[in-house]
Design an enzyme around this catalytic site. Structure first.
Site, PDB file in Angstrom:
ATOM      1  CG  PHE A 114      -2.049  -0.171   0.588  1.00 50.16           C
ATOM      2  CD1 PHE A 114      -2.836  -1.237   0.643  1.00 50.16           C
ATOM      3  CD2 PHE A 114      -3.327   1.258   0.736  1.00 50.16           C
ATOM      4  CE1 PHE A 114      -3.971  -1.660   0.322  1.00 50.16           C
ATOM      5  CE2 PHE A 114      -4.681   1.073   0.797  1.00 50.16           C
ATOM      6  CZ  PHE A 114      -5.470   0.200   0.248  1.00 50.16           C
ATOM      7  CD  GLN A 234      -5.722  10.651   1.781  1.00 52.36           C
ATOM      8  OE1 GLN A 234      -6.440   9.942   2.207  1.00 52.36           O
ATOM      9  NE2 GLN A 234      -4.337  10.964   2.342  1.00 52.36           N
ATOM     10  CG  HIS A 236      -8.031   7.434  -3.005  1.00 53.53           C
ATOM     11  ND1 HIS A 236      -7.421   7.068  -3.916  1.00 53.53           N
ATOM     12  CD2 HIS A 236      -7.380   6.669  -2.330  1.00 53.53           C
ATOM     13  CE1 HIS A 236      -6.899   5.939  -3.965  1.00 53.53           C
ATOM     14  NE2 HIS A 236      -6.553   5.554  -2.850  1.00 53.53           N
ATOM     15  CG  LEU A 246     -11.323   4.602  -3.584  1.00 48.70           C
ATOM     16  CD1 LEU A 246     -10.850   6.311  -3.353  1.00 48.70           C
ATOM     17  CD2 LEU A 246     -10.946   4.562  -2.017  1.00 48.70           C
ATOM     18  CD  GLU A 249      -2.564   3.552  -1.718  1.00 51.83           C
ATOM     19  OE1 GLU A 249      -3.081   5.185  -1.361  1.00 51.83           O
ATOM     20  OE2 GLU A 249      -1.578   3.883  -0.839  1.00 51.83           O
ATOM     21  NE  ARG A 280      -4.488   6.834  -0.163  1.00 53.00           N
ATOM     22  CZ  ARG A 280      -6.016   6.255   0.597  1.00 53.00           C
ATOM     23  NH1 ARG A 280      -6.636   6.812   1.915  1.00 53.00           N
ATOM     24  NH2 ARG A 280      -5.995   4.874   0.692  1.00 53.00           N
ATOM     25  CG  HIS A 346      -9.999   9.334   0.171  1.00 53.78           C
ATOM     26  ND1 HIS A 346     -11.465   7.845   0.120  1.00 53.78           N
ATOM     27  CD2 HIS A 346      -9.502   8.174   1.482  1.00 53.78           C
ATOM     28  CE1 HIS A 346     -10.693   6.602   0.324  1.00 53.78           C
ATOM     29  NE2 HIS A 346      -9.987   6.712   1.574  1.00 53.78           N
ATOM     30  NE  ARG A 382      -7.140   7.304   6.269  1.00 48.85           N
ATOM     31  CZ  ARG A 382      -6.881   6.556   5.216  1.00 48.85           C
ATOM     32  NH1 ARG A 382      -6.611   5.243   5.309  1.00 48.85           N
ATOM     33  NH2 ARG A 382      -7.782   6.816   4.561  1.00 48.85           N
TER      34      ARG A 382
HETATM   35  C1  LIG Z   1     -14.975   4.351  -0.168  1.00 50.19           C
HETATM   36  C2  LIG Z   1     -13.822   4.751   0.423  1.00 50.19           C
HETATM   37  C3  LIG Z   1     -12.994   3.636   0.534  1.00 50.19           C
HETATM   38  C4  LIG Z   1     -11.907   3.602   2.211  1.00 50.19           C
HETATM   39  N1  LIG Z   1     -11.184   2.187   1.802  1.00 50.19           N
HETATM   40  C5  LIG Z   1     -10.225   3.021   3.424  1.00 50.19           C
HETATM   41  C6  LIG Z   1      -9.528   1.425   3.413  1.00 50.19           C
HETATM   42  O1  LIG Z   1      -9.160   0.259   2.855  1.00 50.19           O
HETATM   43  N2  LIG Z   1      -8.445   1.375   4.479  1.00 50.19           N
HETATM   44  C7  LIG Z   1      -8.449   2.196   5.499  1.00 50.19           C
HETATM   45  O2  LIG Z   1      -7.809   2.440   6.597  1.00 50.19           O
HETATM   46  N3  LIG Z   1      -9.359   3.390   5.611  1.00 50.19           N
HETATM   47  C8  LIG Z   1     -10.576   3.447   4.129  1.00 50.19           C
HETATM   48  N4  LIG Z   1     -11.419   4.734   4.244  1.00 50.19           N
HETATM   49  C9  LIG Z   1     -11.082   5.543   5.193  1.00 50.19           C
HETATM   50  C10 LIG Z   1     -12.064   5.135   6.355  1.00 50.19           C
HETATM   51  O3  LIG Z   1     -12.913   3.759   5.806  1.00 50.19           O
HETATM   52  C11 LIG Z   1     -13.164   6.278   7.274  1.00 50.19           C
HETATM   53  O4  LIG Z   1     -11.829   7.196   7.351  1.00 50.19           O
HETATM   54  C12 LIG Z   1     -13.774   5.133   8.255  1.00 50.19           C
HETATM   55  O5  LIG Z   1     -14.661   4.198   8.117  1.00 50.19           O
HETATM   56  C13 LIG Z   1     -14.350   5.993   9.164  1.00 50.19           C
HETATM   57  O6  LIG Z   1     -15.252   5.686  10.437  1.00 50.19           O
HETATM   58  P1  LIG Z   1     -15.691   6.486  11.542  1.00 50.19           P
HETATM   59  O7  LIG Z   1     -15.997   5.170  12.072  1.00 50.19           O
HETATM   60  O8  LIG Z   1     -14.762   7.297  12.157  1.00 50.19           O
HETATM   61  O9  LIG Z   1     -17.202   6.895  10.330  1.00 50.19           O
HETATM   62  P2  LIG Z   1     -18.620   6.385   9.953  1.00 50.19           P
HETATM   63  O10 LIG Z   1     -18.212   4.903   8.794  1.00 50.19           O
HETATM   64  O11 LIG Z   1     -18.130   7.263   8.075  1.00 50.19           O
HETATM   65  O12 LIG Z   1     -19.318   6.247   9.971  1.00 50.19           O
HETATM   66  C14 LIG Z   1     -20.111   8.154  11.034  1.00 50.19           C
HETATM   67  C15 LIG Z   1     -21.632   7.030  11.257  1.00 50.19           C
HETATM   68  O13 LIG Z   1     -21.774   7.999  11.887  1.00 50.19           O
HETATM   69  C16 LIG Z   1     -23.536   8.694  11.764  1.00 50.19           C
HETATM   70  N5  LIG Z   1     -23.672   9.644  12.352  1.00 50.19           N
HETATM   71  C17 LIG Z   1     -22.899  11.231  11.111  1.00 50.19           C
HETATM   72  N6  LIG Z   1     -23.529  12.472  11.649  1.00 50.19           N
HETATM   73  C18 LIG Z   1     -24.996  11.703  12.476  1.00 50.19           C
HETATM   74  C19 LIG Z   1     -26.145  12.912  12.899  1.00 50.19           C
HETATM   75  N7  LIG Z   1     -26.017  14.206  13.132  1.00 50.19           N
HETATM   76  N8  LIG Z   1     -26.383  11.963  13.797  1.00 50.19           N
HETATM   77  C20 LIG Z   1     -26.289  10.533  14.091  1.00 50.19           C
HETATM   78  N9  LIG Z   1     -25.800   9.875  13.228  1.00 50.19           N
HETATM   79  C21 LIG Z   1     -24.820  10.594  12.527  1.00 50.19           C
HETATM   80  C22 LIG Z   1     -23.312   7.844  10.740  1.00 50.19           C
HETATM   81  O14 LIG Z   1     -25.029   7.805  10.890  1.00 50.19           O
HETATM   82  C23 LIG Z   1     -22.561   6.661  10.556  1.00 50.19           C
HETATM   83  O15 LIG Z   1     -22.995   5.906  11.549  1.00 50.19           O
HETATM   84  C24 LIG Z   1     -12.152   4.817   2.636  1.00 50.19           C
HETATM   85  C25 LIG Z   1     -13.208   5.541   2.957  1.00 50.19           C
HETATM   86  C26 LIG Z   1     -14.041   5.838   2.191  1.00 50.19           C
HETATM   87  C27 LIG Z   1     -14.636   6.558   1.508  1.00 50.19           C
END
Ligand SMILES: Cc1cc2nc3c(=O)[nH]c(=O)nc-3n(C[C@H](O)[C@H](O)[C@H](O)COP(=O)(O)OP(=O)(O)OC[C@H]3O[C@@H](n4cnc5c(N)ncnc54)[C@H](O)[C@@H]3O)c2cc1C
Length: 564
Positions: A114, A234, A236, A246, A249, A280, A346, A382
């Protein structure tokens, strides 16, 4: 009134990891504005980083070096050390919870290359990313969700949080509304954890799902909590051109190559040593430079990601999701033809500043984890796969700490504000400004002025326009007034949050007069450690924004010129 010892806003992997740990000893409720499993975590594709060394020798110090160098030396090194030291154990725990990682023939968890992950302090790429095809987030998400249900965690799906309550500087609860009925509910809690993910939807082209509107950041700003390092967004390098969706990577980790119009492997010029596997920020700037200098495909605004030389089985098995998306949405078979790609918004490196246990020092009982938090382990850029491991390591730590905290205190006052007036005022609003028009304008402004390359002029321009849009927002009118699943109501609340966060991003970017990691100021093209090796804190003060600074913690690796 509903009560939970701990109330977590956000049911992505970070929120649920916190819930799983805390619910071992105390009562936990989780709010999610979408069904939990639709959180953006489920979309993570490529992998999760841990120095297991299953493929070749690896260790936490090399992982730490890469993360710090990748961050352009802005990450706090004491925090990074916690992340990388705890990563292998956290990964094995996920395995024991039943996450179906892709495996080697000998049964060990398979690992792949990666961007920016190397061995022996930058000598050569190392395989550090554990994965499940290119659906890594999905398998972890489903697994932690199942465990949370089994543990009796109460999840309020489709409940939107819009108000954080304090008594003095202590958290007392949250007001939310049920999206299905518009019923307003105030929940009393001893501690609240913000786990609301990112804010990519502020930009026009983004890999982020609909939920990424920065709601938790706005909740924090509204109660006087600062946000840290918000200028570092960031991009991507490889979003499907025209869609922004996406292309992981891991496609380059498996051997994919970026090519310009003449078929040249242009990354050899920008990162001679690790080429397409550079971090990135480096690859995104390279792609944009190729495009700006006329070497995009047919002179257009994209380049090619070439997988055609790879073994067909590898593409089908290890990159199954992006292969499917490419075939279904672009009518391009990556086995036979290169994929058109361009950078896409991203991830945000910044967020609510916390310690290594998720605690937000400004407010008693307030915590944050995941992408909405800024520990800071990612600094100004990141590395791929370091977010998922951040969610697991710091989610678990926050869960334990918050459980200990609530066990030691009384219930305190109940929150009083019902929130009803805000929802009914919005439902009855009849001004002339239209939500989707303001939102569209905001996204255009951010994409044109605040993306990979920035200048004082572009940022000033953006700031003035976003402020205008915030004024226009005061005069919105909802077209739909129904109370059942009124999406426009949710969008109105989200838009308010996005505009607030967009302003904080621009204000921070305008202030930082240097280029570091994902923040490239063409009017200040060099990194300036003498003046800017510090974190930015941006805060709401009397309705305006104010900036202060915090020093960066440096323990093992002193800043050097960053070459790949
Ligand atoms: C397409 C994609 C691929 C990725 N691939 C990778 C990878 O391979 N490896 C890696 O390390 N990272 C990857 N990332 C980054 C990583 O996935 C994210 O940074 C991470 O999943 C974020 O997780 P989280 O728990 O912070 O929030 P999220 O999973 O985004 O969840 C946010 C939560 O907050 C809730 N929420 C938001 N606002 C409110 C509100 N006002 N009231 C109630 N609930 C609310 C939503 O409902 C949700 O449940 C990727 C990101 C994307 C977009």
């Amino acid at each position: 009134m509903i009560r939970h010892d701990v109330l977590i806003i956000g049911a992505g992997i970070s929120g649920l990891m916190t819930a799983l740990e805390a619910s071992k000893t105390v009562d936990v409720g989780v709010l999610s504005k979408v069904h939990s499993v639709r959180s953006h975590s489920g979309a993570a594709q490529g992998g999760i980083a841990a120095s297991l060394g299953n493929e070749e020798e690896d260790n936490w110090e090399w992982h730490m070096f890469d993360t710090v160098k990748g961050s352009d030396y802005l990450a706090d090194q004491d925090k990074v050390e916690v992340l990388v030291r705890e990563a292998p154990r956290a990964l094995i725990e996920l395995e024991h919870m039943g996450v179906p990682f892709t495996r080697n023939e000998n049964g060990s968890i398979a690992q792949r290359f990666f961007g920016g992950h190397t061995r022996a302090f930058g000598k050569a790429p190392v395989r550090r990313a554990c994965y499940a095809s290119d659906r890594t987030g999905r398998v972890i998400m489903n697994n932690v969700y199942d465990h949370a249900l089994a543990r009796g965690v109460k999840v309020y799906h489709e409940h939107f949080a819009f108000k954080l309550h304090l008594d003095n500087r202590r958290v007392t609860g949250v007001t939310c509304y049920d999206l299905a009925t518009s019923e307003v509910k105030t929940i009393h809690a001893k501690a609240v954890v913000i786990a609301t993910g990112g804010m990519g939807r502020v930009f026009q082209t983004t890999s982020n799902g609909n939920v990424a509107t920065g709601d938790g950041l706005a909740l924090a700003l509204n109660v006087g909590v600062p946000l840290m390092d918000m200028e570092f967004i960031q991009f991507h390098p490889t979003g499907f051109h025209g869609l922004g969706v996406l292309v992981t990577e891991a496609a380059r980790g498996q051997g994919g190559i970026l090519r310009n119009d003449s078929g040249e492997r242009f990354m050899e010029r920008y990162a001679p040593s690790i080429k397409d596997l550079a971090p990135r920020d480096v690859v995104s700037r390279a792609i944009l430079t190729e495009i700006q200098e006329g070497r995009g495909i047919n002179g257009k605004d994209y380049v090619h990601l070439d997988l055609t030389h790879l073994d067909e089985g590898v593409v089908e098995e290890k990159l199954s999701e992006i292969t499917e998306i490419s075939r279904n949405f672009l009518d391009i078979d990556p086995v036979k033809k290169p994929i058109p790609v361009a950078p896409t918004c991203h991830y945000m490196m910044g967020g609510v500043p916390t310690d290594v246990n998720g605690a937000v020092p400004e407010i008693e009982g307030l915590y944050s984890v995941g992408e909405s938090a800024c520990v800071s382990v990612h600094g100004s850029n990141r590395l791929g796969c370091n977010s998922l491991i951040d969610l697991v390591v710091f989610g678990k730590r926050a869960g334990k700490t918050v459980a200990d905290y609530v066990s030691s205190i009384d219930w305190g006052y109940e929150p009083e504000y019902s929130g009803e007036p805000m929802i009914s005022t919005l439902l009855n609003s009849d001004g002339g400004a239209i939500i989707h028009e303001i939102r569209g304008e905001m996204r255009k402004i951010m994409t044109n002025n605040v993306s990979i390359f920035r200048t004082e002029e572009s940022l000033n321009n953006a700031l003035a326009k976003i402020r205008q849009l915030r004024l226009m927002y005061q005069d919105i009118g909802l077209i739909h007034r129904g109370k059942v699943h009124n999406m426009e109501l949710r969008e109105a609340l989200e838009l308010d949050n996005m505009l607030m966060v967009a302003e904080a991003v621009i204000f921070s970017a305008l202030n930082r007069e240097e280029s570091r990691g994902a923040h490239s100021r063409t009017d200040y093209p060099e990194r300036d450690d003498a003046n800017w090796l510090k974190h930015t804190l941006v805060k709401n003060v009397n309705g305006g924004l104010e900036i202060t600074y915090r020093p960066v913690t440096i323990t093992r690796f002193h800043p050097k010129e960053r070459k790949y």
